[in-house]
Design a protein around this motif. Structure first.
Motif, PDB file in Angstrom:
ATOM      1  N   ASN A  54       8.210  61.479  35.821  1.00 51.36           N
ATOM      2  CA  ASN A  54       7.092  61.797  36.708  1.00 51.36           C
ATOM      3  C   ASN A  54       5.777  61.997  35.961  1.00 51.36           C
ATOM      4  O   ASN A  54       4.712  61.766  36.585  1.00 51.36           O
ATOM      5  N   SER A  55       5.689  63.322  35.902  1.00 52.92           N
ATOM      6  CA  SER A  55       4.407  63.953  35.200  1.00 52.92           C
ATOM      7  C   SER A  55       3.854  63.013  34.677  1.00 52.92           C
ATOM      8  O   SER A  55       2.395  63.011  34.648  1.00 52.92           O
ATOM      9  N   GLU A 107       4.105  59.072  34.604  1.00 53.98           N
ATOM     10  CA  GLU A 107       3.146  58.050  35.186  1.00 53.98           C
ATOM     11  C   GLU A 107       1.992  58.716  36.753  1.00 53.98           C
ATOM     12  O   GLU A 107       1.058  58.157  36.763  1.00 53.98           O
ATOM     13  N   ASN A 108       2.771  59.888  37.136  1.00 52.92           N
ATOM     14  CA  ASN A 108       1.340  60.660  37.690  1.00 52.92           C
ATOM     15  C   ASN A 108      -0.088  60.980  37.034  1.00 52.92           C
ATOM     16  O   ASN A 108      -1.062  60.875  37.555  1.00 52.92           O
ATOM     17  N   SER A 109       0.431  61.651  35.820  1.00 52.78           N
ATOM     18  CA  SER A 109      -0.958  61.821  35.150  1.00 52.78           C
ATOM     19  C   SER A 109      -1.807  59.623  34.650  1.00 52.78           C
ATOM     20  O   SER A 109      -2.892  59.806  34.342  1.00 52.78           O
ATOM     21  N   ARG A 156      -1.126  57.301  36.229  1.00 53.08           N
ATOM     22  CA  ARG A 156      -2.367  56.452  37.915  1.00 53.08           C
ATOM     23  C   ARG A 156      -3.764  57.737  37.945  1.00 53.08           C
ATOM     24  O   ARG A 156      -4.770  57.192  38.101  1.00 53.08           O
ATOM     25  N   LEU A 157      -3.882  58.657  37.392  1.00 49.86           N
ATOM     26  CA  LEU A 157      -4.918  59.678  37.933  1.00 49.86           C
ATOM     27  C   LEU A 157      -5.789  58.839  36.982  1.00 49.86           C
ATOM     28  O   LEU A 157      -6.940  59.210  36.791  1.00 49.86           O
TER      29      LEU A 157
END
Length: 733
Positions: free
Chosen positions: A64-65, A67-69, A71-72
């Protein structure tokens, strides 16, 4: 303790006891037992689930980290790329605007020379040859069919523009050549400095059909500034284009075109200097979908997909996402798209270059952006693994404490629930006894309960209910009797009102057909119709609508009907209906404290000649038929209703009915009849309905057809106003 549970079980199993106390004890025991079982099951499931989740948490948190990073990072890079595209598009747009302003300045100077030749002296101009050709010098070219001697005066005068052309070349590093072409097909040019072939075979030729070129035709035809499509120049193999502007003579007609031949080489440094990652690149497309500039370089002879190619429309590319991106760029779009180039994922941000219709795009590889996120993934996995182990220990302790706490609460709830149930049941029994007495007819029953809670409030409401019930029964009896009395009186009033309207329709008069009908919106209404014979040859007609509805409208209707008829019968001049209406208005304005008024259409028909004398006091315009088609009778000046303005005066009008022609009178209850959507029947639909009715139909059939069409329009909606109609057909002598 054992005896206590045995007693509880015994009372729970006694099926012959169905009172509230037993039910409440069962509910308390059942709910608490269910709570223990459910919470215990949840705790066990939560523990096993937590153990399984602890094993997967490290991977899931890391993923998740990641994927989130990712995307950011992608979002940030997209924003950065959009700014790069917009800034570079603005720079190129500024350069194109500089070119357009330079060409417009040349066009203005050419126009000045064309319009005011007396202000300038003739200048020499040479035809380019290997011997005399030099850059930044003015030279002459002309079409194959042109004789320079025939235009010598015009050419030498226009040669005054040479200095401006040279200055324009020196001030714009994109200019290859600046020139003007007159409509007579001769061209005056100045070229930028460049390296010539040793034999000077690449200098401009004397013969040049400029008028036949696309840059001339487009500028002359468009009557404005034009950028031509990008093309590769023959003499130096550079990519470039023409920017052309028409100029006009003193007569306002086209005199020629000013133009600049530009090279795109000096725009390449803008793309080269753009700060992107190793795999990033920039490119520019024109409005045909061709790549005209690119920062990509051929590697080992391999041609990349977005290399400069002015013969390939990328909107037709087999790469669907790339084709879609190019189409958006050509359409003047502004945004970011993900696509593939050479089999690798890229994000492409683009912005329009408004002056030329081009679009600037900046691209970067997706892998370059998410690389930092991959490095963080491994570190996050290690940290989450340590935290998971600690969380497992704490969850086990929490579940154990929850089980102990629930067991204690269960014992407390069973004991206190039985005690509270007994206190709750007693006042309910007392309320039940009171209800039984009320149902037996004892409305004076009072319940006395002092528990200090909601049950006491219920008892107070119970007592208040019995008092209100007694009062209601008395009022209901009186109201029912009063309603029956009013209904009887309204029925009598309706019969009186209908009796006041004439029901004999002069069937003995062969010169006319007459029929009328009224349908009140309430028991009594405010509409009325009237007709009577003044003598053997004169028939009086009246159609009226009183403001409001119900009994007040009906009373005012009777007053208005009587007043009108009395004044008509007492008139000194039988056909002076204007005076009759004026007197009737004054009479109805007297003692009219309720400010009621009535719209009236009053008419007299001469049965021998068909002449109709009429006065319309604010009423709906009637319809008259001619050759089977109906039309409205309207006056230029609308006259007020009776009872509204005491000083009002009225004017009579005349028309003549031919044998077979019909007159249709009505009130606004017809045209304003509403359907379930609150839409009016309307004057247009009334006229259309009358036009559709068979010409041979008698007046009664006409009124029946209109009434039926109103019902169709209403679709079952409640009638909102009185509906009154009167039909007359003049048959002649």
């Amino acid at each position: 303790m054992r005896n206590f549970w045995e007693k509880l079980l015994y009372r729970f199993m006694r099926k012959n006891r169905r009172n509230i106390l037993d039910k409440m004890v069962r509910i308390v025991l059942g709910s608490n037992l269910a709570a223990v079982l459910i919470l215990g099951g949840i705790a066990l499931y939560g523990m096993s689930f937590a153990l399984r989740q602890a094993q997967d948490m490290g991977e899931s948190l890391g993923e998740n980290s990641y994927e989130n990073s990712s995307r950011l990072l992608i979002s940030q890079r997209q924003e950065e790329l959009v700014h790069i595209a917009q800034d570079n598009a603005a720079i190129i747009n500024h350069r194109m605007l500089d070119i357009s302003r330079s060409v417009q300045g040349v066009a203005r100077e050419a126009e000045e020379i064309e319009r005011y030749p007396q202000r300038f002296l003739p200048q020499e101009v040479n035809i380019p040859t290997p011997a005399n050709y030099r850059s930044l010098y003015l030279y002459l070219q002309y079409g194959p069919e042109v004789s320079p001697e025939a235009y010598q005066k015009h050419i030498s005068m226009m040669a005054n523009i040479g200095d401006l052309l040279a200055r324009t070349i020196e001030s714009n590093d994109m200019a290859e050549s600046v020139f003007i072409t007159a409509k007579d097909n001769f061209t005056l040019s100045v070229d930028a400095p460049r390296v010539l072939a040793e034999d000077k075979s690449d200098i401009p030729k004397p013969h040049y059909d400029a008028v036949g070129s696309d840059w001339y035709k487009r500028a002359a035809g468009k009557d404005g500034l034009v950028f031509t499509p990008v093309r590769r120049f023959m003499f130096n193999k550079k990519l470039g284009m023409f920017c052309s502007v028409p100029y006009y003579g003193a007569d306002g007609r086209l005199a020629g075109v000013a133009c600049m031949q530009t090279s795109l080489d000096n725009l390449r440094h803008i793309l080269k200097e753009t700060n992107l990652h190793d795999e990033g690149f920039c490119f520019v497309t024109d409005n045909r979908g061709y790549v005209i500039l690119s920062s990509q370089e051929n590697a080992a002879g391999k041609e990349r997909e977005l290399e400069v190619n002015i013969q390939n429309d990328l909107r037709q590319s087999d790469n669907a996402t790339l084709a879609l991106t190019i189409r958006e760029m050509v359409a003047g779009g502004n945004g970011v798209r993900q696509t593939q180039v050479d089999g690798k994922d890229y994000y492409i941000a683009f912005a329009p270059i408004e002056s030329t219709g081009w679009s600037f795009a900046a691209a970067f590889a997706a892998d370059d952006v998410i690389a930092p996120a991959l490095q963080n993934k491994a570190g996050i996995a290690q940290v989450t693994k340590e935290k998971t182990s600690l969380m497992q220990q704490k969850m086990s302790l929490i579940i154990f404490l929850m089980v102990v706490f629930i067991a204690v609460l269960l014992v407390v709830f069973v004991y206190s629930g039985r005690k509270l149930s007994r206190q709750f049941v007693a006042p309910i029994h007392e309320l039940a006894d009171g209800v039984r007495e009320i149902t037996s007819g004892n409305l004076s029953k009072k319940v006395e309960i002092r528990t200090g809670d909601e049950i006491e409030h219920l008892a107070v409401c119970f007592n208040a209910m019995t008092d209100e019930l007694q009062t209601y029964m008395k009022n209901l009896t009186a109201a029912t009797a009063e309603k029956e009395r009013i209904a009887t009186e309204l029925s009598v009033a309706r019969d009186i009102q209908l009796g006041a309207l004439p029901q004999e329709f002069l069937q003995d008069k062969k010169s006319i057909q007459l029929y009328a009908a009224m349908f009140a919106a309430k028991e009594v209404g405010g509409d009325f119709y009237d007709f009577y014979m003044l003598d053997e040859n004169h028939l009086v007609l009246a159609m009226a609508d009183v403001s409001g509805k119900g009994v007040p409208a009906a009373l005012f209707m009777m007053r208005a009907k009587t007043t009108l008829k009395n004044l008509v019968l007492m008139a000194r001049v039988p056909d002076d209906f204007a005076a009759v209406m004026t007197l009737a208005n004054q009479e109805l304005c007297q003692d009219n404290e309720e400010m009621m008024f009535v719209t009236v259409f009053l008419a007299q028909l001469d049965l021998t000649t068909g002449e109709l004398i009429y006065v319309n006091g604010g009423h709906n315009p009637p319809l008259v038929s001619h050759d089977g088609r109906y039309s409205y009778i309207r006056e230029e000046r609308r006259q007020p209703a009776l009872g509204a303005l005491e000083e009002a005066a009225y004017e009579a009008h005349r028309l003549r009915l031919a044998p077979g022609e019909k007159l249709f009178l009505y009130t606004d209850g017809v045209t304003e009849a509403m359907d379930t959507q609150k839409r009016f029947y309307s004057e247009e639909r009334l006229q259309q309905t009358l036009d559709r009715i068979d010409r041979e139909a008698d007046v009664q059939e006409i009124l029946t057809a209109v009434r039926h069409d109103i019902a169709v329009h209403a679709e079952g909606a409640e009638q909102s106003d009185d509906i009154t109609m009167l039909g007359l057909m003049y048959c002649g002598k």
